[in-house]
Scaffold this active site. Structure first.
Site, PDB file in Angstrom:
ATOM      1  N   ASP A  51       0.837  -1.205   0.000  1.00 24.59           N
ATOM      2  CA  ASP A  51       0.000   0.000   0.000  1.00 24.59           C
ATOM      3  C   ASP A  51       0.873   1.257   0.000  1.00 24.59           C
ATOM      4  OD1 ASP A  51       0.871  -0.155   2.607  1.00 24.59           O
ATOM      5  OD2 ASP A  51      -1.110   0.028   3.521  1.00 24.59           O
ATOM      6  N   ASP A  90      -1.182  -6.059  -0.154  1.00 28.40           N
ATOM      7  CA  ASP A  90      -1.525  -5.460   1.147  1.00 28.40           C
ATOM      8  C   ASP A  90      -3.029  -5.242   1.275  1.00 28.40           C
ATOM      9  OD1 ASP A  90       0.635  -5.053   2.837  1.00 28.40           O
ATOM     10  OD2 ASP A  90       1.223  -3.167   1.892  1.00 28.40           O
ATOM     11  N   GLU A 189       9.405  -4.187  10.318  1.00 24.97           N
ATOM     12  CA  GLU A 189       9.851  -2.900   9.759  1.00 24.97           C
ATOM     13  C   GLU A 189      10.457  -2.007  10.833  1.00 24.97           C
ATOM     14  OE1 GLU A 189       7.029  -1.035   7.161  1.00 24.97           O
ATOM     15  OE2 GLU A 189       8.192   0.825   7.036  1.00 24.97           O
TER      16      GLU A 189
HETATM   17  O1  KIV Z   1       3.593  -1.116   1.575  1.00 21.58           O
HETATM   18  C1  KIV Z   1       4.780  -1.487   1.563  1.00 21.58           C
HETATM   19  O2  KIV Z   1       5.551  -1.196   0.640  1.00 21.58           O
HETATM   20  C2  KIV Z   1       5.254  -2.294   2.677  1.00 21.58           C
HETATM   21  C3  KIV Z   1       6.727  -2.575   2.770  1.00 21.58           C
HETATM   22  C4  KIV Z   1       7.454  -1.351   3.175  1.00 21.58           C
HETATM   23  C5  KIV Z   1       7.027  -3.727   3.644  1.00 21.58           C
HETATM   24  O3  KIV Z   1       4.486  -2.697   3.499  1.00 21.58           O
END
Ligand code: KIV
Length: 270
Positions: A51, A90, A189
């Protein structure tokens, strides 16, 4: 007539095998067909339709405004370009927190409408019911702990997380909860490297880090590691190119060539 399902070569099972064999897992974000195809052909293990598309693609300051429809649009485009890598999409903010039935509906839409292989979801104990319900439908779930950008308004900072003992203990217990619930992997993260190492050693499922030190695999935002985005420079980011200046030079050269009449040349005309 029997139909053999066409699974991508990298499966959730394969990722677990890689961890057991000590083989590092590579993951990068992808948001569109063309980039996904290049990533896949380069041999990446996992493509995350993050996301972070909210920031990189749409120019929002946070990931909060991202919608399920937009994630499905990006997920579908990526999945069309990928043969080998595992594709994870996501679940965006507001589509799974506090309501496990909604979470299942959101995850089902992603799986049916994108042809992705799995979903990713931010949080631990607070969202475990949603994780469990999604898993009852046979949808693989990747967890995400540490800095969880969808909660930016709660914490008010993108600083390193879990530096204090209480938060570190909660992170460790959340990671175990996600593993027990049946998650196939967890993203960590921006946390101290020692904590990342501890989580990776206490979990049997792969731990994929972004600013979490040397864990079972690594993930970066592709636009950041290519040097297309310029403003974002956290310590964990290694830039593999400076595409922003290379693209800008190419655009400037094109503008000059058109203005001067150099383009199109005789050989470029019909
Ligand atoms: O949305 C994203 O790019 C992420 C990564 C930073 C793990 O969740």
């Amino acid at each position: 007539m029997s139909v053999t399902p066409k699974l991508r070569a990298v499966t959730t099972l394969r990722l677990k095998e890689m961890k057991m064999a000590g083989e590092k897992i590579t993951m990068l974000t992808g948001y569109d067909y063309t980039m996904a195809k290049i990533l896949d052909e380069s041999g990446i293990d996992v493509i995350l339709v993050g996301d972070s598309a909210a920031n990189v693609m749409a120019g929002y300051e946070t990931t909060v405004p991202m919608t399920l429809d937009s994630m499905i649009y990006h997920g579908r485009a990526v999945a069309r370009g990928v043969n080998r890598a595992l594709v994870v999409v996501d679940l965006p903010f507001g589509t799974y927190q506090g309501d496990s039935r909604l979470a299942l509906q959101s995850a089902v839409r992603i799986m049916k409408e994108t042809e992705a292989d799995a979903v990713k979801i931010e949080g631990g104990a607070e969202i475990i019911e949603s994780v469990e319900r999604i898993l009852t439908a046979g949808i693989p779930v990747m967890g995400h702990l540490g800095l969880t950008p969808q909660s930016i308004n709660k914490y008010g900072t993108y600083a390193v997380r879990a530096k204090e003992d209480a938060e570190a203990q909660k992170l460790l217990s959340d990671a175990k909860l996600l593993e027990e619930a049946g998650c196939f992997a967890v993203v960590l993260e921006k946390i101290p490297a020692a904590l990342g190492r501890q989580v990776a050693s206490e979990l049997a499922i792969p731990v994929i880090g972004i600013g979490a030190g040397d864990v079972d695999g690594q993930v970066l935002v592709s636009y950041d590691m290519l040097g297309i985005t310029g403003e974002f420079s956290p310590r964990f980011l290694r830039r593999y190119d400076d595409l922003r200046s290379r693209m800008s030079n190419a655009f400037k050269q094109y503008i000059e060539d058109v203005k001067s009449g150099d383009f199109p040349a005789e050989s470029e005309r019909y």
